[in-house]
Structure formats: C-alpha cells, structure tokens
Scaffold this motif. Structure first.
Motif, short mmCIF file in Angstrom:
data_model
loop_
_atom_site.label_atom_id
_atom_site.label_comp_id
_atom_site.label_asym_id
_atom_site.label_seq_id
_atom_site.Cartn_x
_atom_site.Cartn_y
_atom_site.Cartn_z
N VAL A 59 0.84 -1.20 0.00
CA VAL A 59 0.00 0.00 0.00
C VAL A 59 0.87 1.25 0.00
O VAL A 59 0.53 2.27 -0.60
N TYR A 60 2.05 1.16 0.68
CA TYR A 60 2.91 2.34 0.80
C TYR A 60 3.36 2.87 -0.54
O TYR A 60 3.41 4.07 -0.74
N ALA A 68 0.42 4.77 -2.04
CA ALA A 68 0.01 5.92 -1.25
C ALA A 68 1.08 7.01 -1.29
O ALA A 68 0.78 8.19 -1.52
N LEU A 69 2.34 6.62 -1.12
CA LEU A 69 3.42 7.62 -1.09
C LEU A 69 3.60 8.23 -2.47
O LEU A 69 3.84 9.43 -2.59
#
Lengths: 175, 330
Positions: free
Chosen positions: B133-134, B137-138
């Motif tokens: 997910v990072y 998202a990032l």
C-alpha cells in the motif's frame, strides 16, 4: 558456524541503526507524512529485532499490524486532512508546547529507564526460549486470557468511539 | 564452511532463476494483455516489433529507460523516488515463500523448489501485501498533484478494505490444512484442490485479489477518464516503468497465491510440477485479462459497499461454517 553468527550480529546492528534512523527522520521531518514514514522505518527495525530474538511470528505481526495497518491509517488521515501551510510549519512551536513535549519525553524515558534498571535480566540459557505460535497461543488463551480479552474490549470501544465521532462530524454541521 | 558455501550458491541460483523468470514473465504479460485485449476488441494489437510483435517488451523497456526522468518541482523528492521502488520491491519479495515445484533430487541432495520454506509463509505474504500500500500511497502523496493524491487515496482505501476479505477467505484453508506454511498447504491438496473444497472462499479470494491488483472492474485508483492515471500521473521514464513492472509482477504474485492456496499448487498429472505451476499462473492471468476486457468499472461507493457489506460478512460466515464442519467431522 561462525559465519552465521557474524551475519546475525551484523543484522542486529542493522536493525538498531534502522530504529534510530527512523526515530531521527520522524523527529526532524517538517511534514507530517515524513514523520509517519520515520515511524514505519523505526517499527521495521523493531520487527527485525523480534526476528532476531527468534520469533518470526511476532516480527511478521509487527509488520502486518503496526506498519501495514496503523501507520497506513495515520497516513490516510494525513492525506484526507487539510494540507497545512508549509510556511507555517517551519515556524518554531510555541514555548508551552516545547515544555510539554520535553516533559512527556523525560517522563517516558525515566519510566523506561526505571524498568530496565529494575528488571532482573537472565542470560539467554535460563529463559524458556519458546516463542513458537503454539506457545504464544497457549499463553494468550490460558495464562494471559484476561488482558487479551481486555485489549479486545478496548479495541471495540475505540471502534465504537470512532463511529460516533464520524457520525457527529457528518450530521453535526447541519444542526 | 563447505556446507555454508553450497547453501549460499544454491540460494543464489534459485534467486536468479526465479527473478529472471518472473521479470521476463511480467514483461511478456504486458504484451499478452495488449494482444488479448486487442483481439477481444477486434483489433490486432502490437505486431510491428519483431515476429508477431514479440520484441515489443524490449522496445518498451528501451523507450522507458531513455526517457527523461521528471520530478515535479514541489514534490517531496525522496519519497517521490522511493515510492516506485517500494512498489516493485514488495511484489518481488513475495516470491521468496512461494513453492513452485515438487522437491528435486540432484546428487543425492533433496532440493526444495522454494527459496525459503517459512513456516508462516502465508503471514509473510500478507505482511508484504499490506506494505505494498505504501508504494501507491506515497507515490500519490509525494507528487503534489490533485489527480495523484486522489488516486493514492482511493488505492489505499480499496486495498485496506479488500485485504480484510482476502484474509477472511484464507482462514478456512488454514483451518483445514492446519498450517501457515505454503508448502504444507500445497501438500494438503494432493487429492483435491481447495477450490472444490472451499468454493465460497475461492470466490471471495478471486474477487478480493482482483481488487488488490487494482484492475478493472476495480481500477478506480487509475480511472483514466477522471484521474488521468491516478497515483502515477506525475511519473515518467523508468520510475513509471517500475510502477508498471510492479503491477504486473503483483499480478503474477496474486496468480501464484491463488494457485498455491486454491488450485492445488504444482500438483497435476503427466507434466513436470514446475510446468503445471506455470500453466496455472498463466491461466489465472488470462482470466484477469478476460475480465478486464469484459466487465465495466464499478462506481466507488459500489466498490466499498460490496467489500464491506457483502464480502466481509460472507467471509465471516464461511469461517463459521468451516469450523462447524471441521468439528463435526472431528
């Protein structure tokens, strides 16, 4: 088998560096998102320490819950929330906040230090050393059943609280 | 010391083989997707580079590598550069625990065809998919663009929601095979694949991995007609390429997960075990492409409602039924 020992020692110091680097990034960051990233890096090091201590299960749980869920939800909150003015973030925080922050840090450090100094640290051989899933499951559901259930209730209360706050936020503005 | 050296050499060989296969498979998956989609839409698809367009992935790679690497002026540089790496890294790391064949006997040594047979391999896969997910998202956050931010937000919400259904679908499999180890789960399916034993869990899992891979009908995070390209709008050159590779590697990872957990892993008659494993992954990938060519995109609220109000309760019910069945059978 000295090769594996050196490898393990090297990894151990790597994890320590990871924890401190994460904490440093978290403290020095100007933007909230970078602080969360720092927290995630720090927790990655903690997961590594769990692995080093012989419990891959706890290490993966740390990854899954703390980094994969808690930090992600914080990041989600930051992304949804209003974007603070970047100029405003560079201003030093007011004196009262600084004092409060320093006080909280000192209190927490004192508490940790007190615990560290007052715990009888047994050498590795004297400990049970059984951190397998079976052992963890048995201790959670037999010996530590009450705290385990209390944590579940705490989580339930937190979820209900969040729902109530969310509802007030949605309908409160109309009234 | 000799033994240590041999173990290291073996691991390096296995790593090289798996990485090479996965990366080239991912490159050709892109071509296969374009070809199959084109055929479904009565077109020819790429057919100019090499025979039947087979060198197209190579041409794409050269193009991406030669393009200028742009970083938006107000972007958070480090995070912006880190995000694609997280996206590819987490997808590639997942292969460490996936068993891709029956154990081999070479020079009297038994070689397990898995890089690391972790006894909690399933949790490892989950941990990695929650870290994935990072990347999204990032990437969306650091770009300082409205489209990217919205894409990142949607991807995050979608991945968190469907991860829950994914986890709930796997619980019956773990309960029946009594292990978190992927090797043990494959071994437990020698006579009957789990898809037939736990059909409901299989269905939930297939839908959930489709949402996890952010593909049509769940491709809200990169919905072209409203968000340009979603979280990777601002990326160019090889950084964009890395997101792209990550997406297709992730497709292979999810295909392997489906194969290992529900389709009997490498078990199968006549052909060698690795062959069966590849055939099953490719069949899953073809199914994904087929769905993309057939089903339209859901609306965002439909997606969330479907995840939370249908899949999650169904998953919980399925666990209960499986538990009762296991208890009754003894």
């Amino acid at each position: 088998m000295s090769f594996y020992r050196y490898l393990a020692e090297g990894l151990f110091f790597g994890f320590i560096v990871c924890i401190f680097a994460g904490a440093f990034i978290s403290l020095r960051a100007r933007q909230l998102m970078n602080s969360v990233l720092g927290l995630a890096i720090s927790l990655l090091g903690v997961a590594g320490l769990f692995y080093h201590l012989g419990s891959p299960f706890l290490a993966l749980m740390e990854l899954l819950i703390n980094i994969g869920v808690v930090c992600v939800v914080i990041a989600f909150g930051i992304m949804v929330g209003p974007k603070p003015d970047q100029a405003a973030e560079k201003r030093p925080p007011p004196k009262r906040n600084r004092m409060l922050a320093a006080g909280a840090c000192l209190a927490a450090s004192a508490l940790l230090l007190w615990t560290v100094l007052n715990t009888p640290w047994n050498p590795a051989i004297a400990r049970i050393g059984d951190f397998t899933i079976r052992h963890l499951g048995e201790s959670l559901l037999h010996q530590f059943c009450l705290p385990f259930e209390l944590i579940s209730i705490l989580l339930l209360v937190a979820i209900i609280g969040a729902l109530i706050i969310a509802r007030i936020g949605r309908y409160g503005a109309r009234e | 010391m000799n033994d240590v050296l041999l173990t290291i050499i073996l691991i390096v060989i296995k790593l090289g083989l798996v990485l090479g296969t996965v990366l080239s498979l991912a490159a050709y998956m892109v071509l296969a997707e374009r070809k199959v989609l084109a055929r479904m839409q009565m077109r020819h698809g790429p057919n100019r580079v090499g025979p039947f367009g087979l060198l197209q992935p190579l041409a794409d790679l050269i193009k991406l590598l030669c393009k200028e690497d742009l970083i938006p002026e107000r972007a958070d540089r480090w995070v912006f550069m880190l995000a694609p790496a997280i996206s590819v890294g987490t997808a590639l790391l997942a292969f460490a625990v996936i068993p891709f064949g029956a154990p081999l006997q070479i020079f009297g040594r038994t070689i397990e065809l898995v890089i690391c047979d972790l006894n909690i391999g399933l949790l490892y896969l989950f941990a990695l998919s929650s870290l994935a997910v990072y990347g999204v998202a990032l990437g969306g956050w650091a770009s300082q663009s409205k489209f990217a931010l919205l894409g990142g937000l949607r991807a995050m919400a979608q991945m968190i929601s469907y991860e829950l259904a994914l986890g709930l679908a796997i619980v019956p499999v773990v309960m029946a095979s009594k292990s978190f180890s992927l090797t043990a789960i494959v071994a437990s399916q020698q006579s009957l694949p789990n898809a037939l034993r736990h059909p409901l869990a299989f269905l939930i899992f297939v839908i959930a991995i489709m949402a996890e891979s952010k593909r049509t009908p769940f491709d809200m995070p990169e919905a072209e007609n409203e968000l340009v390209a979603g979280y990777h709008t601002e990326y160019s050159g090889m950084r964009f390429g890395m997101f792209f590779v990550g997406e297709y590697v992730n497709l292979i990872v999810l295909g392997s997960m489906l194969t290992v957990l529900f389709l009997g892993g490498w078990h199968g008659p006549f052909l060698p075990s690795v062959g069966w494993f590849l055939i099953k992954i490719l069949a899953v990938a073809f199914f994904f492409i087929w769905v993309r060519g057939t089903v339209p995109r859901l609306r965002y609220d439909q997606l969330m409602a479907f995840g939370w109000k249908i899949l999650v309760p169904l998953g919980l019910l399925n666990i209960l039924v499986t538990a009762v069945w296991l208890l009754w059978r003894g």
